[in-house]
Motif scaffolding. Structure first.
Motif, short mmCIF file in Angstrom:
data_model
loop_
_atom_site.label_atom_id
_atom_site.label_comp_id
_atom_site.label_asym_id
_atom_site.label_seq_id
_atom_site.Cartn_x
_atom_site.Cartn_y
_atom_site.Cartn_z
N GLN A 143 42.04 43.26 35.40
CA GLN A 143 42.85 42.84 34.26
C GLN A 143 43.15 41.34 34.31
O GLN A 143 43.14 40.66 33.28
CB GLN A 143 44.15 43.65 34.24
CG GLN A 143 44.97 43.45 32.97
CD GLN A 143 46.09 44.47 32.86
OE1 GLN A 143 46.70 44.84 33.87
NE2 GLN A 143 46.37 44.91 31.65
N LYS A 144 43.39 40.82 35.49
CA LYS A 144 43.75 39.40 35.65
C LYS A 144 42.69 38.48 35.08
O LYS A 144 43.01 37.46 34.44
CB LYS A 144 43.99 39.10 37.13
CG LYS A 144 44.30 37.63 37.42
CD LYS A 144 44.52 37.41 38.92
CE LYS A 144 44.81 35.94 39.23
NZ LYS A 144 45.01 35.72 40.68
N TYR A 145 41.43 38.81 35.31
CA TYR A 145 40.35 37.92 34.88
C TYR A 145 39.73 38.35 33.55
O TYR A 145 38.61 37.98 33.21
CB TYR A 145 39.29 37.82 35.97
CG TYR A 145 39.84 37.15 37.21
CD1 TYR A 145 40.25 35.82 37.15
CD2 TYR A 145 39.99 37.84 38.40
CE1 TYR A 145 40.78 35.19 38.27
CE2 TYR A 145 40.52 37.22 39.52
CZ TYR A 145 40.92 35.89 39.45
OH TYR A 145 41.45 35.27 40.55
N ASN A 146 40.49 39.15 32.79
CA ASN A 146 40.11 39.50 31.42
C ASN A 146 38.77 40.24 31.36
O ASN A 146 37.98 40.07 30.42
CB ASN A 146 40.04 38.24 30.55
CG ASN A 146 40.18 38.55 29.08
OD1 ASN A 146 40.84 39.52 28.71
ND2 ASN A 146 39.57 37.74 28.24
N VAL A 147 38.51 41.07 32.36
CA VAL A 147 37.34 41.94 32.34
C VAL A 147 37.72 43.17 31.53
O VAL A 147 38.34 44.10 32.05
CB VAL A 147 36.90 42.33 33.76
CG1 VAL A 147 35.66 43.20 33.71
CG2 VAL A 147 36.65 41.09 34.61
N ASP A 148 37.39 43.14 30.24
CA ASP A 148 37.89 44.21 29.38
C ASP A 148 36.85 45.27 29.03
O ASP A 148 37.05 46.08 28.14
CB ASP A 148 38.52 43.65 28.11
CG ASP A 148 37.61 42.71 27.35
OD1 ASP A 148 36.42 42.61 27.72
OD2 ASP A 148 38.08 42.07 26.39
#
Length: 482
Positions: A143-148
């Motif tokens: 979530q922190k690195y915007n891996v969505d």
């Protein structure tokens, strides 16, 4: 009086949020896959489970399947490659870490890559693929690195471990190997826990399931039901590839690959519970380009590794890329109008046809939603199912040997048996151009070949062709006469 804790405006907002995530993602959106490119970077060599269908091979430029790569990359090399490729291929929209091992068995390399990308290429969507064993431990970093977008390979939900033990000989858990049913049960528990955590945080999940005839083919409908319960967005049923030369346990021990017809049967059994991905190509760990093509050989380390960061940042022109993406969106909007919204993504035969009888149509394409590839150059065929009411996309089918080997070597002397076997259950072939000799050969399997729809939108043409040959008054009259 029924109540809902979510207002209609909130529901619309959620739907818009999902559409924004998938619109230009070639794996999560079938509509995007002929227009937008992806890149996989091979920064994750280690794996923490053993799969009977897997062999992580290096320097295999001729194979297109998961786990295969021509070289490993460091995080710095990977980001340099992405910036270089993103400048050359401006329709690049997605970067994924899919091996050659498991992304989360290599957490330091995986998240270092994502951190650098988050800073240097903020317009890219970021994805990772995992077997799910370590997924619960890294949910915060994801979530922190915007891996969505996260893909989890899950082949069984059998809580006894009986099915899983036939697929996974062992897992590496708490610094030791665990075998058999116990290993399968641990893996399943971790997969389900991790998927639940992802969906609760709004991260889109795609589940991959490898169809292994005689092992988990009867289990996959149970997998689909569980995935729906967990809120998984997309289910991708992939055929087992088990040729002996692949060097996998299954390949060396005579396990049959899954046929196109077996995949279609599995899709039908699972499709009423889950939204299916039908356009997967089982990409390499270093794939580059549109789904269905691989331009990886164009981008060797020599082309980018010595470039400095300033030059690469300049090459990766975000404004120019945005303009290219807008051109693509304008073209997609025009295609949608031309195709008249005649396609249904998840449909039964009754929804496609007033009689419940449907036909299969094969199409050759070089992308962009058009019939724009000669039959002789086709290395794959898109397969649609159609009736008198609507159509749906079913799958792609690859061939190892196209009819022509090149512009200087296309005299029809090459065998067409592989293509005939691939299209043996298909009723119509739509292509940009086809010669008399291959057309005559394909008539022997009762395949209608038509190149009159050349350079026309695929979906509109598929629907028009099936009406022309099977549902028009002329077609009905010819059937009655003959």
């Amino acid at each position: 009086m029924s109540c809902s804790c979510t207002s209609s405006s909130s529901q619309e907002s959620i739907q818009e949020d999902i559409m924004a995530k998938i619109n230009n993602h070639p794996c999560y959106s079938e509509g995007a896959h002929q227009h937008y490119a992806r890149i996989h970077v091979a920064v994750a060599p280690a794996c923490n489970i053993q799969c009977n269908y897997c062999n992580r091979k290096y320097d295999c430029s001729n194979e297109s399947r998961p786990g295969v790569t021509s070289s490993k990359l460091s995080p710095e090399e990977a980001v340099k490659k992405i910036l270089y490729v993103g400048g050359e291929i401006q329709q690049l929209s997605v970067v994924g870490i899919a091996g050659p091992g498991d992304a989360l068995a290599n957490p330091e390399k995986t998240f270092k890559t994502f951190k650098m990308l988050y800073e240097k290429a903020p317009d890219l969507k970021m994805c990772l693929s995992t077997n799910g064993l370590m997924l619960p431990d890294y949910i915060d970093q994801i979530q922190k690195y915007n891996v969505d977008h996260v893909t989890v390979t899950i082949n069984s939900v059998d809580e006894t471990g009986e099915v899983g033990s036939k697929i996974y000989p062992w897992i590496l858990w708490n610094h030791k190997k665990v075998f058999g049913k116990e290993a399968a049960k641990i893996l399943l528990q971790r997969q389900l826990e991790g998927i639940k955590m992802l969906t609760e945080r709004g991260i889109l999940v795609k589940a991959n399931s490898v169809l292994i005839p005689g092992v988990n083919d009867k289990e996959l409908p149970n997998v689909a039901k569980k995935l729906k319960e967990l809120g998984v967005f997309l289910h991708n049923i992939m055929p087992l590839l088990s040729k002996p030369e692949f060097g996998t346990y299954y390949g060396l021990n005579g396990q049959a690959s899954a046929t196109d017809q077996e995949v279609m049967a599995a899709q039908e059994a699972c499709g009423m519970d889950m939204k299916l991905m039908s356009h997967c190509r089982q990409c390499r760990a270093d794939a580059v380009g549109l789904i269905g093509e691989d331009r990886g050989e164009e981008f060797t380390k020599d082309s980018f590794v010595k470039m400095d960061w300033d030059a690469l940042t300049k090459k990766y022109d975000i404004a120019a890329r945005a303009q290219k993406h807008q051109v693509i969106e304008n073209w997609r909007a025009a295609l949608e109008i031309a195709n008249e919204k005649i396609k249904i993504e998840q449909a039964s035969k009754e929804q496609l046809s007033s009689t419940g009888v449907t036909k299969l149509i094969a199409v050759t394409t070089a992308g962009e939603g058009m019939i724009n590839l000669h039959f002789g150059n086709a290395k794959e065929f898109l397969i649609y199912e159609a009736g008198d009411k609507a159509i749906k996309f079913v799958m792609h089918r690859k061939v190892e040997n196209p009819y022509c080997k090149g512009p200087e070597d296309c005299d029809g002397s090459y065998p067409i048996e592989e293509i005939k076997n691939t299209l043996k259950d298909v009723d119509i072939l739509l292509t940009e151009k086809i010669g008399g000799c291959p057309m005559d050969e394909l008539k022997s399997i009762n395949l209608i070949c038509d190149d009159s729809y050349a350079l026309q939108p695929i979906e509109k043409s598929v629907f028009a062709a099936v009406q022309k040959y099977f549902y028009s008054d002329t077609a009905k009259s010819q059937k009655e006469l003959g």
